[in-house]
Design a protein around this motif. Structure first.
Motif, PDB file in Angstrom:
ATOM      1  N   ASN A 105       1.671 -13.510  -7.064  1.00 12.24           N
ATOM      2  CA  ASN A 105       1.460 -13.296  -5.624  1.00 12.24           C
ATOM      3  C   ASN A 105       1.094 -11.840  -5.312  1.00 12.24           C
ATOM      4  OD1 ASN A 105       3.874 -12.179  -6.248  1.00 12.24           O
ATOM      5  ND2 ASN A 105       4.998 -13.031  -4.509  1.00 12.24           N
ATOM      6  N   GLY A 106       1.676 -10.899  -6.060  1.00 14.36           N
ATOM      7  CA  GLY A 106       1.390  -9.503  -5.764  1.00 14.36           C
ATOM      8  C   GLY A 106      -0.095  -9.194  -5.846  1.00 14.36           C
ATOM      9  N   PHE A 107      -0.776  -9.875  -6.729  1.00 11.28           N
ATOM     10  CA  PHE A 107      -2.206  -9.608  -6.936  1.00 11.28           C
ATOM     11  C   PHE A 107      -2.981  -9.764  -5.629  1.00 11.28           C
ATOM     12  CE2 PHE A 107      -6.361 -11.604  -7.693  1.00 11.28           C
ATOM     13  CZ  PHE A 107      -7.009 -10.550  -8.297  1.00 11.28           C
ATOM     14  N   LEU A 108      -2.692 -10.852  -4.926  1.00 13.29           N
ATOM     15  CA  LEU A 108      -3.495 -11.167  -3.732  1.00 13.29           C
ATOM     16  C   LEU A 108      -3.377 -10.063  -2.684  1.00 13.29           C
ATOM     17  CD1 LEU A 108      -2.292 -14.840  -3.636  1.00 13.29           C
ATOM     18  CD2 LEU A 108      -4.611 -14.077  -4.177  1.00 13.29           C
ATOM     19  N   SER A 109      -2.141  -9.773  -2.322  1.00 15.19           N
ATOM     20  CA  SER A 109      -1.991  -8.796  -1.245  1.00 15.19           C
ATOM     21  C   SER A 109      -2.458  -7.430  -1.709  1.00 15.19           C
ATOM     22  CB  SER A 109      -0.525  -8.735  -0.795  1.00 15.19           C
ATOM     23  OG  SER A 109       0.317  -8.687  -1.933  1.00 15.19           O
ATOM     24  N   LYS A 110      -2.266  -7.129  -2.970  1.00 14.51           N
ATOM     25  CA  LYS A 110      -2.678  -5.821  -3.454  1.00 14.51           C
ATOM     26  C   LYS A 110      -4.194  -5.704  -3.395  1.00 14.51           C
ATOM     27  CE  LYS A 110      -0.672  -2.605  -6.601  1.00 14.51           C
ATOM     28  NZ  LYS A 110       0.407  -2.561  -7.613  1.00 14.51           N
ATOM     29  N   GLU A 111      -4.863  -6.808  -3.701  1.00 10.88           N
ATOM     30  CA  GLU A 111      -6.320  -6.738  -3.665  1.00 10.88           C
ATOM     31  C   GLU A 111      -6.807  -6.583  -2.223  1.00 10.88           C
ATOM     32  OE1 GLU A 111      -9.520  -8.722  -6.540  1.00 10.88           O
ATOM     33  OE2 GLU A 111      -8.658 -10.070  -5.042  1.00 10.88           O
ATOM     34  N   MET A 112      -6.156  -7.299  -1.321  1.00  8.36           N
ATOM     35  CA  MET A 112      -6.506  -7.105   0.095  1.00  8.36           C
ATOM     36  C   MET A 112      -6.327  -5.636   0.456  1.00  8.36           C
ATOM     37  SD  MET A 112      -4.558 -10.461   1.563  1.00  8.36           S
ATOM     38  CE  MET A 112      -4.997 -10.419   3.283  1.00  8.36           C
ATOM     39  N   PHE A 113      -5.244  -5.067  -0.055  1.00  6.85           N
ATOM     40  CA  PHE A 113      -4.964  -3.665   0.242  1.00  6.85           C
ATOM     41  C   PHE A 113      -6.077  -2.779  -0.291  1.00  6.85           C
ATOM     42  CE2 PHE A 113      -3.208   0.005  -2.175  1.00  6.85           C
ATOM     43  CZ  PHE A 113      -3.082   0.892  -1.127  1.00  6.85           C
ATOM     44  N   LEU A 114      -6.410  -2.968  -1.561  1.00  3.65           N
ATOM     45  CA  LEU A 114      -7.447  -2.127  -2.155  1.00  3.65           C
ATOM     46  C   LEU A 114      -8.750  -2.277  -1.380  1.00  3.65           C
ATOM     47  CD1 LEU A 114      -6.587  -2.778  -5.889  1.00  3.65           C
ATOM     48  CD2 LEU A 114      -6.314  -0.647  -4.611  1.00  3.65           C
ATOM     49  N   ALA A 115      -9.051  -3.513  -0.958  1.00  6.99           N
ATOM     50  CA  ALA A 115     -10.270  -3.720  -0.172  1.00  6.99           C
ATOM     51  C   ALA A 115     -10.211  -2.876   1.098  1.00  6.99           C
ATOM     52  CB  ALA A 115     -10.403  -5.204   0.179  1.00  6.99           C
ATOM     53  N   GLU A 116      -9.021  -2.818   1.712  1.00  9.66           N
ATOM     54  CA  GLU A 116      -8.903  -2.084   2.976  1.00  9.66           C
ATOM     55  C   GLU A 116      -9.081  -0.587   2.765  1.00  9.66           C
ATOM     56  OE1 GLU A 116      -8.883  -3.010   6.171  1.00  9.66           O
ATOM     57  OE2 GLU A 116      -9.460  -4.804   5.052  1.00  9.66           O
ATOM     58  N   THR A 117      -8.645  -0.090   1.587  1.00 13.84           N
ATOM     59  CA  THR A 117      -8.781   1.348   1.373  1.00 13.84           C
ATOM     60  C   THR A 117     -10.258   1.746   1.389  1.00 13.84           C
ATOM     61  OG1 THR A 117      -8.887   1.057  -1.002  1.00 13.84           O
ATOM     62  CG2 THR A 117      -6.724   1.432  -0.059  1.00 13.84           C
ATOM     63  N   LEU A 118     -11.158   0.773   1.210  1.00 17.74           N
ATOM     64  CA  LEU A 118     -12.597   1.080   1.260  1.00 17.74           C
ATOM     65  C   LEU A 118     -13.157   0.809   2.641  1.00 17.74           C
ATOM     66  CD1 LEU A 118     -13.343  -0.728  -2.091  1.00 17.74           C
ATOM     67  CD2 LEU A 118     -13.152   1.730  -1.724  1.00 17.74           C
ATOM     68  N   GLY A 119     -12.260   0.419   3.557  1.00 18.90           N
ATOM     69  CA  GLY A 119     -12.720  -0.044   4.867  1.00 18.90           C
ATOM     70  C   GLY A 119     -13.416   1.054   5.652  1.00 18.90           C
ATOM     71  N   PRO A 120     -14.123   0.658   6.711  1.00 19.12           N
ATOM     72  CA  PRO A 120     -14.903   1.602   7.525  1.00 19.12           C
ATOM     73  C   PRO A 120     -13.996   2.585   8.281  1.00 19.12           C
ATOM     74  CG  PRO A 120     -14.750  -0.516   8.616  1.00 19.12           C
ATOM     75  CD  PRO A 120     -14.133  -0.701   7.252  1.00 19.12           C
ATOM     76  N   GLY A 121     -12.732   2.188   8.505  1.00 18.74           N
ATOM     77  CA  GLY A 121     -11.834   3.049   9.293  1.00 18.74           C
ATOM     78  C   GLY A 121     -11.633   4.403   8.639  1.00 18.74           C
ATOM     79  N   LEU A 122     -11.767   4.458   7.321  1.00 19.36           N
ATOM     80  CA  LEU A 122     -11.458   5.682   6.580  1.00 19.36           C
ATOM     81  C   LEU A 122     -12.723   6.515   6.414  1.00 19.36           C
ATOM     82  CD1 LEU A 122      -9.259   3.904   3.973  1.00 19.36           C
ATOM     83  CD2 LEU A 122      -8.466   5.437   5.764  1.00 19.36           C
ATOM     84  N   THR A 123     -12.877   7.519   7.255  1.00 20.89           N
ATOM     85  CA  THR A 123     -14.076   8.355   7.185  1.00 20.89           C
ATOM     86  C   THR A 123     -13.707   9.689   6.551  1.00 20.89           C
ATOM     87  OG1 THR A 123     -13.523   9.070   9.397  1.00 20.89           O
ATOM     88  CG2 THR A 123     -15.176   7.309   9.185  1.00 20.89           C
ATOM     89  N   GLY A 124     -14.719  10.486   6.271  1.00 17.22           N
ATOM     90  CA  GLY A 124     -14.520  11.842   5.776  1.00 17.22           C
ATOM     91  C   GLY A 124     -13.714  11.853   4.489  1.00 17.22           C
ATOM     92  N   ALA A 125     -12.882  12.876   4.368  1.00 20.21           N
ATOM     93  CA  ALA A 125     -12.124  13.058   3.129  1.00 20.21           C
ATOM     94  C   ALA A 125     -11.279  11.833   2.838  1.00 20.21           C
ATOM     95  CB  ALA A 125     -11.230  14.286   3.243  1.00 20.21           C
ATOM     96  N   MET A 126     -10.664  11.310   3.907  1.00 20.64           N
ATOM     97  CA  MET A 126      -9.804  10.153   3.704  1.00 20.64           C
ATOM     98  C   MET A 126     -10.572   9.048   2.979  1.00 20.64           C
ATOM     99  SD  MET A 126      -6.852  10.843   5.061  1.00 20.64           S
ATOM    100  CE  MET A 126      -5.956   9.432   5.675  1.00 20.64           C
ATOM    101  N   GLY A 127     -11.890   9.000   3.175  1.00 21.44           N
ATOM    102  CA  GLY A 127     -12.707   7.947   2.600  1.00 21.44           C
ATOM    103  C   GLY A 127     -12.603   7.878   1.086  1.00 21.44           C
ATOM    104  N   TRP A 128     -12.376   8.984   0.440  1.00 24.39           N
ATOM    105  CA  TRP A 128     -12.232   8.901  -1.028  1.00 24.39           C
ATOM    106  C   TRP A 128     -10.819   9.210  -1.501  1.00 24.39           C
ATOM    107  CZ3 TRP A 128     -10.884  13.564  -3.244  1.00 24.39           C
ATOM    108  CH2 TRP A 128     -11.172  14.720  -2.483  1.00 24.39           C
ATOM    109  N   ILE A 129     -10.056  10.048  -0.698  1.00 19.36           N
ATOM    110  CA  ILE A 129      -8.667  10.321  -1.119  1.00 19.36           C
ATOM    111  C   ILE A 129      -7.888   9.030  -1.217  1.00 19.36           C
ATOM    112  CG2 ILE A 129      -6.500  11.398  -0.414  1.00 19.36           C
ATOM    113  CD1 ILE A 129      -8.127  13.609   0.883  1.00 19.36           C
ATOM    114  N   VAL A 130      -7.946   8.236  -0.154  1.00 19.69           N
ATOM    115  CA  VAL A 130      -7.099   7.048  -0.085  1.00 19.69           C
ATOM    116  C   VAL A 130      -7.402   6.077  -1.233  1.00 19.69           C
ATOM    117  CG1 VAL A 130      -6.459   5.057   1.325  1.00 19.69           C
ATOM    118  CG2 VAL A 130      -6.781   7.304   2.388  1.00 19.69           C
ATOM    119  N   PRO A 131      -8.682   5.683  -1.424  1.00 17.15           N
ATOM    120  CA  PRO A 131      -8.925   4.724  -2.515  1.00 17.15           C
ATOM    121  C   PRO A 131      -8.482   5.271  -3.870  1.00 17.15           C
ATOM    122  CG  PRO A 131     -10.884   5.067  -1.191  1.00 17.15           C
ATOM    123  CD  PRO A 131      -9.876   6.020  -0.683  1.00 17.15           C
TER     124      PRO A 131
END
Lengths: 522, 947, 112
Positions: free
Chosen positions: B384-410
């Motif tokens: 089960n952890g895989f699913l939510s974690k993958e959703m999470f990783l997908a979100e770290t690439l989301g449009p909300g994260l601009t600028g530095a955050m765009g690469w720090i977070v992922p």
């Protein structure tokens, strides 16, 4: 129809005290019966008075049937009724604790106890400033006796400081009263308020001086910084039930400050208007801060509790210091809680201390107490209530105070100190609890004094713990009836904050009219 | 009402398990209570899944906006389900885990307390009510962590948890109160609808910070993370329940709850997401190096909480869904893993990964279950952890994260994921694979079925959700996230395979990297040891607390130094300042218009004597006897002043009091040192002198200000009413006994009390008088001067007659009960002085207590008689009677009152003096209450004493 | 006259304060007694200074002194007396308990 009940809280303790003196060399149980029955009767009476005042006007009782302002008058409004109730209940429970042995440590305990109640009740009831002085003296003198009850070096020394400071205070009190009479020519507090509002400007300085000098005295009684340092020793070293009863003594100071500066020096008082507005709040905040430091820094539960008394005074006066209806109501809600809980903590400390032969109530590890579950539960309850944690009364009183202090310059300070102080109190009490109930020495360590070398620790029967349990039980009740209590508090605050009610009740409409007129009618 | 019952049942029923001594009943009762709550909760299911929010409201304290209100939103429902579901499993598990010597009843009581509080948090509708339960969880977790009180680490952990979460709670309370003030209500329904108002308000930033502080402390976010690992000193069921599945999630629950109101601002985004990211990475890193299984799991918990926090910080709809999903998943696998760790500990006797190895032969079932759990924890596909974690990783690439955050977070996330894989492998491989460990405290074997049941169930959930997410978790997540997001709920579908995308790549990288890290762990350890020194929150916390205590103690020692002289100095100074300020600030003149009266020589002389006497008292205060004499001159002059300014009553009183006071002081001085050593330094003397001069000057100025001002007084009434109303021509006396009789009542009470206290203080207190004074001069042996004795005895009846006269005239001329009483007392005292106690005592045969009390009763009685006629207390009346010899003569009820005064004065003064006189001399023993002793005394030959 | 009386009051207060601030119980008691005198005088002064006007009602007298302050002073004197008596005994008791007459119970530092 005259309501004689109003003076019963004064006359009954006086009568019973005297009877006890008459029986001075009778067997102790007779004195105990007399004392307890007196307290019980007064409690019932004060409850009746409380309900009378809850939804009634301010009642007065003119002694000697002379017209006001010439005779001495007793005034019962909602606040004084509540204070009477608190005192009566606390008195009964403290006495119930004291009859388990404390009263045998010296002579005349029971008589002094009754006179103590007489003095406190008188201070709450009287409407005459010189009569207030007299009752203060009754209250103080009997408190001297009670503080010293049992003797012992530390106790005598602490008592000495307490006594001498207050004796000087009494002299200063008289000076203040003297100025008021010399300028305004009356002693009746309502009359003083009226005459104050009409006093000419050239007397302003004198009258304000009188007010501030009196404030110094009341501040000493209420243990406001820098006049609070007599308290920790006096309360910390005297016998537990006395200390517990004295939880209400500082509140007498608070009450009188509230009374005098909302009546004689109210915002409508012309030259004396708003006398304390720049003084009370800062002093109270500093008191609160230092009190918290004391709580954190003390190394004995008795002293911690003594400092908690100072903290509660600081909190009360800081909240009152803004002199608004809402804040006064909040203070009125907080007052019974803090009085009962600090008192309870004194008694709990006593119970715990007597089962820890080596350390007493000191913050050092000792052998386990004999009844850990019982005492632990009591300590936890008291600590949670005092620390302002839910679900007990402390939390709700705190919330109410924080909500009610709005848009005043001091608000951020009050918030910060009340909450931060709560945290530090939590630290101190949590630490104490862990030391008392968790961090234990093995019952008999090698190289340690064998068990039998100690005086056998007492095992508590129901009668020993009942008073404390009852006190602690009040806290949840305060929470459960929170709705009604807050309502009452606001009603009481109405009477306090608007002097016209008081004046009208004492002097009648025709005397209070000019005042009302001067403030554009209420 | 059923809503309210869900949290209330466990709270109210908490004490039931304590009642039973039987362990089965302990567990059964606890399970039963939790079970009923669960049923009540499930009754709400249909409503909740249709998206409705049932609410129960009852008024409590309107004044502070506190209502007794509960709501079941989908999100709350999800949480409540976790609490009760896992709670039940824990109850079962603990039944086998808690050792026989531990008090199981208490354990279940605490557990139920916590369960109820936690349910209260997630189901409250009113913020203040929520706060109540919030702090309750802090308290119950404190009690649970300290369950093994005898262990130091347990005590420290409990204390830390209490202070940090409790303190955070205070911050959050402040935040809530501000929020309530902004919105004007504490009802969640109103608050959730008030986003615009809140964001627009100037107080928004501080409110946000305060609330976040509360949430972060509870969820062990950086920099507060350190309390959680130390909370692992608690019994494992507690760690599994509170410190992984539920309580620590209260923080993220609150964040999620507040997203609709507080979220969406830059401040929120940066504070929350950065805190989350830091926690996620830091904790994951720490977890890799923990040898203690529970320590490893603890840090992993912190890191997963960070992950959820980060998601909520990002705050996009999909992120919220992922957060909710991960809350659910993490609760499942982490609680299970804790229980398994507990089993391993229980069966092998250690939790040290270094010592454990190769258990898979001995404990195959446990091994399999652990495998599943670690799979979830590491985010391996089909768990089960895989699913939510993958959703999470997908979100770290989301449009909300601009600028530095765009690469720090992922990047950070992937790195953390790598760590996660590494420590998961370590837990699994290190414990179960490799050589079977030889030196284990106990020989490992499978635990009892009851113990394996709970983790087994949870692991089953992990697998099922991992394989068929949409079916098993779908509706729940839908309802939960829906309750938060409302309209802008994204449409998504939970599935194992999302196609080949960036997130999948990241997951794979993480898995691969994790394996590598695990292989290279030896090298990492050295670097780690170096970091540890700087990253230990516990020592920081404890030194902080210690410092606070120290500081407080020092401050108090400094302020409260136990010197009365300082306290008095401060008090008097404060009074002076307060009294002076009004004159300083206002322009009003000190003196008034009234003209000064001329000075006559006699008065001038009097005044000078007084001044000299006062100063001399100070000058001679080291030689005490001299000082007393000086003092007495002052007193006498004051008395003269009273006569001079037409106050005869005062003069009489002053003189008689003077006499008695001096006698008292002399008696005291017989025991006290007769000289005062020189010890206060010059500077102090100057300081005090300065202050007293100021005080004197102020006092004099005050007096002048008064004497030169006109006033109109109420006294005219007394002058007018004295004869007609009070029946006496001496107005002062009429005021005392009638107009203001109540004051006098109090005054005699004070006297009586003084008598009582003095008696109490001196009771059984004997002190041998020194044979000589400090100068070494012997006191005279002739204790009872002959002449005095022979003068005084005949004088006694005369004096008594005189005082009777003074008493009777009191109402109309100077005199009265008080003065008469003092005269009598003085004369009696003189008898004692002249002839000694042994001689006098039996001849003055009465008990002063009784006299005193009778006086009080007499005074009270006169007051009370007026009740009978329905007049207020102390209402007076008077009558004229004609007696032979004396002539027309008036009896006022007030005179009976005055009689009371007389008796009290005599009684109390005698009580004081006799008691005082009897401590020093040998015949102390002969003073006693009872007549019996006196009888024996009478037979005693007197002469020997009175030579 | 007013000046003189005020001066007396002032001096008594000053001396009282100074003595109260001493370190031994006995001077403190003396100080309290002096303060008591001073305060009583002050309270009396609040009725202003009157010569030959005692507050005894009689037909041939038209003006009287203010009797109220006198009554108050009487009460104050009595209470003050009670207090002094108590403190005296307390100081004895303290001497017994702490065997020093220092107000803080500090042990004797006998001047040699």
């Amino acid at each position: 129809m005259i309501n004689h009940l109003i003076v019963v809280p004064l006359l009954l303790p006086l009568l019973m005290g005297t009877l006890i003196v008459l029986n001075a060399n009778q067997p102790i149980f007779r004195l105990r019966i007399l004392g307890l029955s007196s307290c019980l009767a007064v409690l019932i009476i004060t409850f009746i008075l409380l309900f009378q005042s809850a939804d009634g006007p301010i009642q007065t009782y003119v002694l000697g049937d002379w017209p006001t302002p010439f005779g001495i008058v007793m005034v019962l409004d909602r606040l004084s009724a509540m204070m009477l109730c608190i005192t009566a209940l606390l008195g009964l429970l403290c006495l119930a604790h004291a009859v388990r042995g404390t009263d045998l440590q010296g002579k005349n305990f029971h008589a002094l106890f009754q006179f103590q109640l007489l003095g406190i009740n008188g201070a709450f009831l009287t409407g005459d400033i010189f009569n207030l002085f007299v009752f203060f003296e009754i209250m103080l003198l009997s408190s001297y006796g009670l503080v010293l009850h049992g003797g012992g070096g530390l106790r005598t020394r602490a008592g000495m400081h307490y006594v001498l400071l207050n004796l000087v205070g009494s002299s200063i009190f008289l000076v203040g009263v003297g100025i008021l009479y010399a300028v305004l020519g009356t002693l009746n507090m309502a009359d003083l308020a009226v005459r104050m509002s009409q006093a000419p400007a050239e007397n302003a300085a004198l009258l304000q001086a009188a007010g501030l000098i009196l404030f110094a005295v009341f501040a000493l009684k209420a243990a406001l910084l820098p006049l609070c340092f007599w308290l920790p020793d006096a309360y910390g070293f005297t016998s537990a039930p006395v200390a517990a009863l004295f939880a209400v003594m500082t509140k007498v100071g608070v009450y009188v400050i509230l009374r005098v500066y909302c009546l004689i020096f109210s915002e409508f008082a012309g030259v004396g208007a708003g006398l304390l507005s720049n003084w009370l709040l800062p002093a109270a905040l500093i008191t609160l801060a230092v009190g918290v430091a004391g709580v954190t820094g003390s190394r004995d539960l008795r002293r911690i509790t003594a400092w908690l008394v100072i903290v509660s005074v600081g909190t009360l006066l800081a909240v009152i210091g803004t002199f608004q209806r809402e804040t006064i109501a909040a203070a009125i809600v907080y007052l019974p809680h803090t009085t009962f809980m600090t008192a309870a903590m004194f008694l709990v400390a006593d119970l715990i201390g007597r089962q820890r032969p080596d350390a007493g109530s000191g913050l050092v590890p000792d052998r386990p107490v004999r009844q850990p579950t019982l005492l632990g539960l009591m300590f936890l309850t008291a600590a949670v209530a005092i620390g302002g944690l839910p679900p007990l009364s402390g939390f709700f009183a705190k919330v109410m105070m924080l909500i009610m202090v709005k848009d005043s310059a001091g608000t951020p300070w009050i918030w910060g100190l009340v909450l931060g102080g709560g945290l530090l109190a939590l630290v101190a009490l949590g630490r104490t609890g862990i030391l008392f109930f968790w961090k234990l020495l093995p019952v008999n360590e090698p190289g340690d004094a064998p068990e039998n070398s100690h005086a056998p620790v007492p095992v508590y029967a129901l009668a020993d713990v009942f008073p404390v349990a009852f006190l602690l039980g009040i806290s949840p009740l305060l929470v459960f009836f929170g709705g009604q209590i807050t309502e009452f508090a606001f009603a009481a605050a109405d009477h306090v904050i608007n002097p016209v009610h008081y004046i009208e009740a004492v002097l009648g409409p025709d005397r209070s009219f000019p005042l009302m007129y001067s403030l554009g009618g209420q | 009402m059923t809503l309210a019952l869900i949290p209330l049942l466990p709270l109210l029923g908490a004490f039931i398990p304590c009642i039973f001594q039987n362990r089965h009943l302990n567990a059964a009762s606890a399970g039963l209570i939790a079970g009923i709550s669960l049923v009540l909760l499930l009754l709400q299911t249909p409503l909740v899944f249709t998206g409705e929010i049932p609410v129960y409201t009852r008024s409590w304290i309107p004044a502070i906006g506190l209502t007794f209100a509960f709501r079941v939103s989908g999100f709350g429902f999800l949480f409540a389900l976790l609490v009760l579901g896992i709670g039940l499993l824990i109850v079962l598990y603990a039944r086998y885990y808690i050792a026989t010597e531990d008090p199981m009843g208490r354990f279940y009581t605490y557990l139920l307390l916590f369960m109820g509080s936690m349910l209260g948090i997630v189901l409250s509708e009113n913020l203040i009510l929520l706060m109540v339960f919030w702090e309750l969880t802090s308290i119950s977790s404190f009690l649970l962590i300290g369950f093994w009180r005898h262990r130091a680490d347990a005590r420290q952990g409990a204390f830390m948890a209490l202070v940090i979460t409790g303190g955070g709670g205070f911050a959050m309370l402040a935040g809530f109160l501000l929020l309530g003030r902004i919105v004007g209500s504490f009802e969640l329904t109103d608050i959730l609808a008030a986003k615009e108002i809140v964001h627009a308000h100037p107080l928004y930033p501080i409110t946000l910070v305060l609330i976040l502080t509360g949430a972060f402390t509870k969820s062990a976010q950086f920099p507060f993370q350190f309390w959680l690992p130390h909370a692992m000193a608690a019994p494992t069921p507690v760690s599994a329940f509170l410190h992984s599945a539920t309580m620590v999630k209260a923080g993220v629950f609150l964040l999620a709850l507040m997203v609709p109101v507080l979220g969406g601002s830059a401040l929120w985004f940066y504070m929350v997401s950065l805190t989350g990211l830091i926690t996620l990475m830091f904790a994951a890193y720490m977890a890799m190096f923990k040898d203690d299984l529970k320590g490893l799991l603890a840090y992993s918990t912190v890191s997963h909480l960070g992950l959820i926090t980060l998601l909520l910080g990002i705050g996009s709809p999909m992120a919220v869904v992922a957060a909710v999903f991960h809350i659910f998943n993490h609760a499942a696998f982490k609680a299970g893993l804790f229980m398994l760790a507990g089993i391993i500990d229980h069966e092998t006797g250690t939790r040290d990964i270094q010592r454990l190895s190769g258990l898979k032969k001995a404990m195959p079932v446990t091994a399999v279950l652990t495998l599943i759990g670690c799979g979830g924890m590491a985010g391996v596909p089909l768990f089960n952890g895989f699913l939510s974690k993958e959703m999470f990783l997908a979100e770290t690439l989301g449009p909300g994260l601009t600028g530095a955050m765009g690469w720090i977070v992922p990047l950070g996330s992937v790195l953390a994921a790598v760590f996660a894989v590494a420590y998961s492998i370590r837990m699994l491989h290190g414990v179960f694979w490799g050589q079977p460990a030889a030196d284990l405290p106990r020989s490992p074997h499978e635990p009892p079925v009851g113990m394996i049941l709970s983790p087994g169930f949870l692991m089953a959930v992990c697998i099922l959700v991992g394989v068929f997410p949409a079916f098993f978790a779908g509706p729940l997540i839908q309802a939960g996230a829906g309750a938060i997001l409302g309209p802008d709920m994204p449409d998504y579908h939970l599935a194992v395979w999302h196609g080949f995308n960036m997130a999948l790549v990241m997951s794979m990288v993480a898995l691969a990297g994790g394996v590598v890290f695990y292989r290279q762990r030896e090298k990492l350890f050295d670097a780690h040891v170096w970091c540890l020194r700087y990253l230990d929150g516990k020592t920081l916390f404890e030194s902080l607390v210690a410092w606070l205590i120290q500081a407080g103690n020092r401050l108090i020692r400094f302020l409260e130094n136990g010197s009365l002289q300082r306290y008095l100095f401060v008090f008097i100074t404060a009074t002076l300042v307060l009294g002076a300020i009004p004159f300083a600030v206002s322009r009003t003149p000190l003196l008034g218009p009234v003209p000064i009266t001329p000075l006559d020589p006699a008065t001038l002389v009097m005044g000078l004597i007084l001044i000299i006497g006062a100063v001399a008292t100070v000058k001679t205060h080291r030689n005490r006897i001299l000082a007393i004499i000086m003092l007495s001159t002052v007193g006498l002059v004051v008395a003269l002043a009273f006569t001079r300014f037409s106050a005869p009553d005062l003069a009489l009183t002053q003189i008689s009091v003077e006499v008695v006071t001096i006698i008292l002081l002399m008696m005291a001085l017989h025991l006290l040192p007769t000289t005062t050593p020189k010890e206060s330094s010059k500077t102090r003397q100057w300081r005090d002198g300065f202050l007293s001069v100021l005080a004197g000057g102020g006092a004099a100025a005050l007096a002048m200000a008064i004497l030169t001002r006109p006033y109109d007084t109420i006294s005219d009434f007394f002058l007018a009413e004295s004869v007609p109303g009070g029946g006496g021509t001496n107005v002062v006396n009429v005021i005392l006994v009638d107009f203001r009789g109540f004051d006098t009542m109090g005054e005699i009470t004070v006297l009586a009390i003084a008598g009582l206290i003095i008696y109490a203080l001196l009771h059984g207190f004997e002190r041998k008088a020194p044979a000589t004074d400090d100068m070494g001069r012997p006191w005279t042996r002739d204790r009872f001067p002959m002449i005095l004795a022979y003068i005084i005895r005949p004088l006694l009846p005369l004096a008594l007659l005189f005082s009777a006269y003074i008493f009777l005239r009191g109402h109309n001329d100077p005199g009265g009960g008080f003065i008469a009483g003092l005269i009598t007392a003085t004369v009696l005292t003189l008898q004692y002085i002249a002839s000694g106690i042994v001689w006098t005592r039996p001849r003055l045969h009465y008990d002063n207590h009784i006299i005193m009390a009778l006086g009080l009763i007499l005074a009270l009685g006169t007051g009370l008689t007026s009740w009978a006629l329905n007049y207020p207390f102390l209402t007076s009346t008077y009558e004229y009677v004609r007696l032979p010899l004396i002539g027309k003569f008036e009896i006022a009820s007030a005179m009976v009152f005055d009689m009371g005064v007389f008796l009290v004065v005599v009684g109390s003064v005698m009580l004081m003096l006799v008691k005082l006189g009897s401590i020093n001399s040998e015949d102390a023993r002969t003073v006693s209450f009872s007549a019996r002793l006196d009888e024996t005394l009478d037979n005693k030959p007197i002469e020997k004493e009175a030579h | 006259m007013e000046w003189l009386v005020s001066a007396c009051f002032g001096v008594m207060t000053a001396c009282g304060v100074y003595l109260v601030l001493r370190a031994r119980t006995f001077p403190v008691i003396l100080g309290l007694t002096l303060m008591g005198y001073a305060v009583n005088l002050f309270l009396f002064l609040t009725g202003r200074l009157h010569t030959h006007l005692p507050a005894i009602i009689s037909g041939n007298q038209t003006r009287y002194t203010d009797p109220l302050p006198q009554a108050l002073v009487l009460t104050a004197i009595v209470i003050g007396f009670a207090m002094i008596a108590f403190v005296v005994v307390l100081s004895l008791r303290a001497l017994g308990e702490l065997d020093t007459d220092h107000v803080d119970g500090r042990q004797e530092k006998r001047p040699s």
